[in-house]
Design a protein around this motif. Structure first.
Motif, PDB file in Angstrom:
ATOM      1  N   HIS A 157       0.778  -1.251   0.000  1.00 21.08           N
ATOM      2  CA  HIS A 157       0.000   0.000   0.000  1.00 21.08           C
ATOM      3  C   HIS A 157       0.808   1.299   0.000  1.00 21.08           C
ATOM      4  CE1 HIS A 157      -3.004  -2.970   0.522  1.00 21.08           C
ATOM      5  NE2 HIS A 157      -2.856  -3.094   1.811  1.00 21.08           N
ATOM      6  N   ALA A 158       2.103   1.203   0.250  1.00 25.46           N
ATOM      7  CA  ALA A 158       3.004   2.351   0.079  1.00 25.46           C
ATOM      8  C   ALA A 158       4.401   1.771  -0.046  1.00 25.46           C
ATOM      9  CB  ALA A 158       2.927   3.307   1.269  1.00 25.46           C
ATOM     10  N   ALA A 159       5.214   2.366  -0.933  1.00 22.96           N
ATOM     11  CA  ALA A 159       6.523   1.763  -1.233  1.00 22.96           C
ATOM     12  C   ALA A 159       7.678   2.511  -0.572  1.00 22.96           C
ATOM     13  CB  ALA A 159       6.719   1.693  -2.747  1.00 22.96           C
ATOM     14  N   ASN A 160       7.368   3.431   0.355  1.00 25.16           N
ATOM     15  CA  ASN A 160       8.452   4.012   1.168  1.00 25.16           C
ATOM     16  C   ASN A 160       8.006   4.037   2.630  1.00 25.16           C
ATOM     17  OD1 ASN A 160       7.376   6.716   1.998  1.00 25.16           O
ATOM     18  ND2 ASN A 160       7.337   7.077  -0.215  1.00 25.16           N
ATOM     19  N   ASP A 161       8.980   4.055   3.529  1.00 25.51           N
ATOM     20  CA  ASP A 161       8.676   3.937   4.963  1.00 25.51           C
ATOM     21  C   ASP A 161       7.860   5.102   5.496  1.00 25.51           C
ATOM     22  OD1 ASP A 161       9.813   1.435   5.602  1.00 25.51           O
ATOM     23  OD2 ASP A 161      11.820   2.298   5.635  1.00 25.51           O
ATOM     24  N   LYS A 162       8.147   6.310   5.018  1.00 28.30           N
ATOM     25  CA  LYS A 162       7.451   7.489   5.549  1.00 28.30           C
ATOM     26  C   LYS A 162       5.939   7.362   5.334  1.00 28.30           C
ATOM     27  CE  LYS A 162       7.302  12.511   5.432  1.00 28.30           C
ATOM     28  NZ  LYS A 162       7.583  13.707   4.657  1.00 28.30           N
ATOM     29  N   LYS A 163       5.553   7.030   4.109  1.00 23.52           N
ATOM     30  CA  LYS A 163       4.117   6.916   3.814  1.00 23.52           C
ATOM     31  C   LYS A 163       3.510   5.678   4.483  1.00 23.52           C
ATOM     32  CE  LYS A 163       3.576   9.619  -0.373  1.00 23.52           C
ATOM     33  NZ  LYS A 163       3.126   9.695  -1.743  1.00 23.52           N
ATOM     34  N   ARG A 164       4.270   4.586   4.438  1.00 21.61           N
ATOM     35  CA  ARG A 164       3.718   3.343   5.006  1.00 21.61           C
ATOM     36  C   ARG A 164       3.512   3.480   6.524  1.00 21.61           C
ATOM     37  NH1 ARG A 164       4.735  -2.392   5.878  1.00 21.61           N
ATOM     38  NH2 ARG A 164       3.079  -3.508   4.777  1.00 21.61           N
ATOM     39  N   ASN A 165       4.423   4.195   7.202  1.00 22.54           N
ATOM     40  CA  ASN A 165       4.251   4.437   8.644  1.00 22.54           C
ATOM     41  C   ASN A 165       2.946   5.177   8.937  1.00 22.54           C
ATOM     42  OD1 ASN A 165       6.706   3.264   9.236  1.00 22.54           O
ATOM     43  ND2 ASN A 165       7.812   5.193   9.510  1.00 22.54           N
ATOM     44  N   GLN A 166       2.584   6.090   8.037  1.00 20.78           N
ATOM     45  CA  GLN A 166       1.371   6.897   8.259  1.00 20.78           C
ATOM     46  C   GLN A 166       0.097   6.056   8.234  1.00 20.78           C
ATOM     47  OE1 GLN A 166       0.993  10.528   5.785  1.00 20.78           O
ATOM     48  NE2 GLN A 166       3.206  10.424   5.540  1.00 20.78           N
ATOM     49  N   ILE A 167       0.088   5.036   7.385  1.00 20.19           N
ATOM     50  CA  ILE A 167      -1.169   4.277   7.225  1.00 20.19           C
ATOM     51  C   ILE A 167      -1.130   2.896   7.865  1.00 20.19           C
ATOM     52  CG2 ILE A 167      -1.948   5.479   5.143  1.00 20.19           C
ATOM     53  CD1 ILE A 167      -0.847   3.091   3.501  1.00 20.19           C
ATOM     54  N   MET A 168       0.091   2.395   8.144  1.00 17.85           N
ATOM     55  CA  MET A 168       0.231   1.053   8.705  1.00 17.85           C
ATOM     56  C   MET A 168       1.258   1.097   9.837  1.00 17.85           C
ATOM     57  SD  MET A 168       0.204  -1.182   5.169  1.00 17.85           S
ATOM     58  CE  MET A 168      -0.117  -2.774   5.930  1.00 17.85           C
ATOM     59  N   PRO A 169       0.807   1.305  11.075  1.00 19.54           N
ATOM     60  CA  PRO A 169       1.745   1.429  12.203  1.00 19.54           C
ATOM     61  C   PRO A 169       2.718   0.252  12.338  1.00 19.54           C
ATOM     62  CG  PRO A 169      -0.465   2.076  12.881  1.00 19.54           C
ATOM     63  CD  PRO A 169      -0.591   1.545  11.486  1.00 19.54           C
ATOM     64  N   ILE A 170       2.346  -0.928  11.838  1.00 17.46           N
ATOM     65  CA  ILE A 170       3.238  -2.099  11.906  1.00 17.46           C
ATOM     66  C   ILE A 170       4.565  -1.831  11.199  1.00 17.46           C
ATOM     67  CG2 ILE A 170       2.291  -3.208   9.819  1.00 17.46           C
ATOM     68  CD1 ILE A 170       2.775  -5.916  11.210  1.00 17.46           C
ATOM     69  N   ASN A 171       4.569  -0.879  10.249  1.00 17.01           N
ATOM     70  CA  ASN A 171       5.791  -0.596   9.490  1.00 17.01           C
ATOM     71  C   ASN A 171       6.893   0.007  10.365  1.00 17.01           C
ATOM     72  OD1 ASN A 171       6.777  -0.658   6.562  1.00 17.01           O
ATOM     73  ND2 ASN A 171       7.386   1.401   7.223  1.00 17.01           N
ATOM     74  N   GLU A 172       6.490   0.609  11.491  1.00 16.31           N
ATOM     75  CA  GLU A 172       7.493   1.211  12.378  1.00 16.31           C
ATOM     76  C   GLU A 172       8.425   0.156  12.971  1.00 16.31           C
ATOM     77  OE1 GLU A 172       5.211   3.625  15.049  1.00 16.31           O
ATOM     78  OE2 GLU A 172       4.321   4.729  13.360  1.00 16.31           O
ATOM     79  N   THR A 173       7.920  -1.064  13.145  1.00 15.19           N
ATOM     80  CA  THR A 173       8.755  -2.151  13.692  1.00 15.19           C
ATOM     81  C   THR A 173       9.092  -3.202  12.638  1.00 15.19           C
ATOM     82  OG1 THR A 173       6.684  -3.134  14.500  1.00 15.19           O
ATOM     83  CG2 THR A 173       8.030  -1.929  16.097  1.00 15.19           C
ATOM     84  N   ASN A 174       8.477  -3.099  11.469  1.00 17.74           N
ATOM     85  CA  ASN A 174       8.735  -4.037  10.365  1.00 17.74           C
ATOM     86  C   ASN A 174       8.883  -3.216   9.092  1.00 17.74           C
ATOM     87  OD1 ASN A 174       7.904  -7.110  11.341  1.00 17.74           O
ATOM     88  ND2 ASN A 174       6.794  -5.511  12.443  1.00 17.74           N
ATOM     89  N   ASN A 175       9.993  -2.463   9.003  1.00 18.03           N
ATOM     90  CA  ASN A 175      10.119  -1.522   7.888  1.00 18.03           C
ATOM     91  C   ASN A 175      10.369  -2.248   6.563  1.00 18.03           C
ATOM     92  OD1 ASN A 175      12.839  -2.158   7.836  1.00 18.03           O
ATOM     93  ND2 ASN A 175      13.466  -0.293   8.905  1.00 18.03           N
ATOM     94  N   ILE A 176      10.378  -1.475   5.486  1.00 15.45           N
ATOM     95  CA  ILE A 176      10.459  -2.068   4.145  1.00 15.45           C
ATOM     96  C   ILE A 176      11.761  -2.848   3.951  1.00 15.45           C
ATOM     97  CG2 ILE A 176      10.664  -1.465   1.688  1.00 15.45           C
ATOM     98  CD1 ILE A 176       8.338   0.554   2.209  1.00 15.45           C
ATOM     99  N   LYS A 177      12.860  -2.357   4.507  1.00  9.07           N
ATOM    100  CA  LYS A 177      14.138  -3.079   4.392  1.00  9.07           C
ATOM    101  C   LYS A 177      14.017  -4.467   5.041  1.00  9.07           C
ATOM    102  CE  LYS A 177      19.091  -2.544   5.431  1.00  9.07           C
ATOM    103  NZ  LYS A 177      19.307  -3.626   6.388  1.00  9.07           N
ATOM    104  N   ALA A 178      13.429  -4.502   6.249  1.00  9.60           N
ATOM    105  CA  ALA A 178      13.258  -5.789   6.954  1.00  9.60           C
ATOM    106  C   ALA A 178      12.336  -6.723   6.170  1.00  9.60           C
ATOM    107  CB  ALA A 178      12.693  -5.544   8.352  1.00  9.60           C
ATOM    108  N   LEU A 179      11.306  -6.148   5.548  1.00  5.57           N
ATOM    109  CA  LEU A 179      10.379  -6.970   4.752  1.00  5.57           C
ATOM    110  C   LEU A 179      11.065  -7.535   3.510  1.00  5.57           C
ATOM    111  CD1 LEU A 179       7.053  -4.910   5.013  1.00  5.57           C
ATOM    112  CD2 LEU A 179       7.639  -7.025   6.203  1.00  5.57           C
TER     113      LEU A 179
END
Length: 351
Positions: free
Chosen positions: A223-245
């Motif tokens: 749903h978003a391909a960078n951490d900044k945007k993904r953090n805004q809509i999916m709080p899980i990204n703060e602990t599972n960022n795109i690099k980790a995924l």
């Protein structure tokens, strides 16, 4: 004896059942009959087990519970989609959906009562997580939606997606056991390749899927391909960022040799620009993905997001195609009964 004090008979495997019947002085073959009733024939009660004597049925009723889900409400969409509200034995509600097309009959099932991830675009994300569903409760949803498919369309289910309420990888053991029972020849006998588990991105559990040699398909709700945007809509990204995924998905592929599907909902003025499409293509190139499903947004009361224009959606799709990305635009089904992607929240009125 109350239901809670009895052991759930579906939590016994075949050899444990055989042991029980031997200790009870009953023939060993009874175990296989009962096992067939609770899985392949999907009995909802001991009374359903008609080839067992009344006395034996009574004995089982005394010793064990059979806490099957029951259908509380079925809503029919104008497009043929059916949404079911199921009630658990402890009075929680979960929803499952039958999505029919000419080629497929798909069951969308829930893995938790509510959800803890709080995604900003999803109705379930605004609910509390009450508890995980047991593997047999997940199985119940599939078995009952399969019956609906046979009744309404004279066809068995062809596909199952874990895209209903909850995060399947935060209910890992029950999700894995449910898939095993659904795929088992003495269960529903469905090929794991026709089962897709969708995750919001729990990196550690994606890695574990690789170690466990998962046979089903895996989809990542991106749903978003960078951490900044993904953090805004999916709080899980703060602990599972795109690099980790990216790392976990590559590990999963190395272990299973199975490609991943990305899911990407388009939101107006948020993730639909050419720059967003560029970032998505870059990310797609870093992961062994075989498909990006571009999903129509289904508005919910709790969120201010809205669906982009057709023109904007077309531009986004054209950019992906020009960059040789395998992308499909998924039109929503069941919107009129809140059965579409992101709308499940135990809402809805009469049948």
């Amino acid at each position: 004896m109350n239901q809670g004090a009895k052991q759930n008979i579906r939590h016994l495997n075949l050899s444990q059942l055989e042991q029980y019947f031997q200790q009870a002085g009953e023939p060993k073959f009874r175990a296989k009959q009962v096992y067939e009733w609770i899985w392949a024939k999907h009995a909802r009660s001991f009374e359903d087990m008609t080839n067992l004597g009344k006395g034996l049925r009574g004995k089982l009723e005394e010793q064990f519970s059979l806490p099957a889900l029951r259908v509380e409400l079925v809503q029919h969409s104008n497009d043929g989609t059916l949404k079911s509200r199921f009630m658990t034995v402890d009075h929680h509600m979960v929803e499952g959906v039958l999505i029919p097309t000419d080629e497929r009959k798909t069951a969308c099932v829930s893995s938790q009562v509510g959800c803890s991830l709080s995604c900003k675009f999803c109705a379930t994300g605004f609910m509390d997580r009450k508890r995980n569903l047991h593997f047999d409760e997940i199985y119940d949803q599939v078995a009952m939606i399969n019956e609906q498919s046979l009744d309404n369309y004279q066809q068995k289910l062809t596909n199952i997606v874990f895209m209903g309420m909850g995060e399947p990888l935060l209910n890992y053991a029950n999700t894995m056991k449910a898939v095993e029972r659904i795929a088992a020849p003495d269960g529903l006998g469905m090929s794991p390749r026709r089962i897709t588990v969708s995750t919001a991105g729990v990196a550690k559990m994606i890695t574990r899927l690789g170690d466990d040699q998962a046979k089903f398909k895996l989809a990542l709700s991106l749903h978003a391909a960078n951490d900044k945007k993904r953090n805004q809509i999916m709080p899980i990204n703060e602990t599972n960022n795109i690099k980790a995924l990216i790392e976990s998905l590559n590990y999963y592929y190395k272990k299973t040799k199975q490609h991943v599907t990305f899911e990407y909902i388009l939101f107006q003025n948020f993730n639909e620009s050419t720059k967003d499409a560029e970032e998505l293509v870059r990310l797609y190139r870093q992961v062994p993905a075989d498909l990006i499903n571009i999903i129509e947004y289904n508005p919910i009361e709790q969120s201010n997001f809205s669906k982009p224009s057709e023109e904007s959606t077309d531009l986004f799709m054209r950019y992906l195609e020009a960059n040789r990305v395998n992308a499909r635009l998924r039109r929503s089904r069941g919107k009129d009964i809140d059965a579409a992607c992101g709308q499940l929240a135990n809402k809805g009125g009469q049948q």
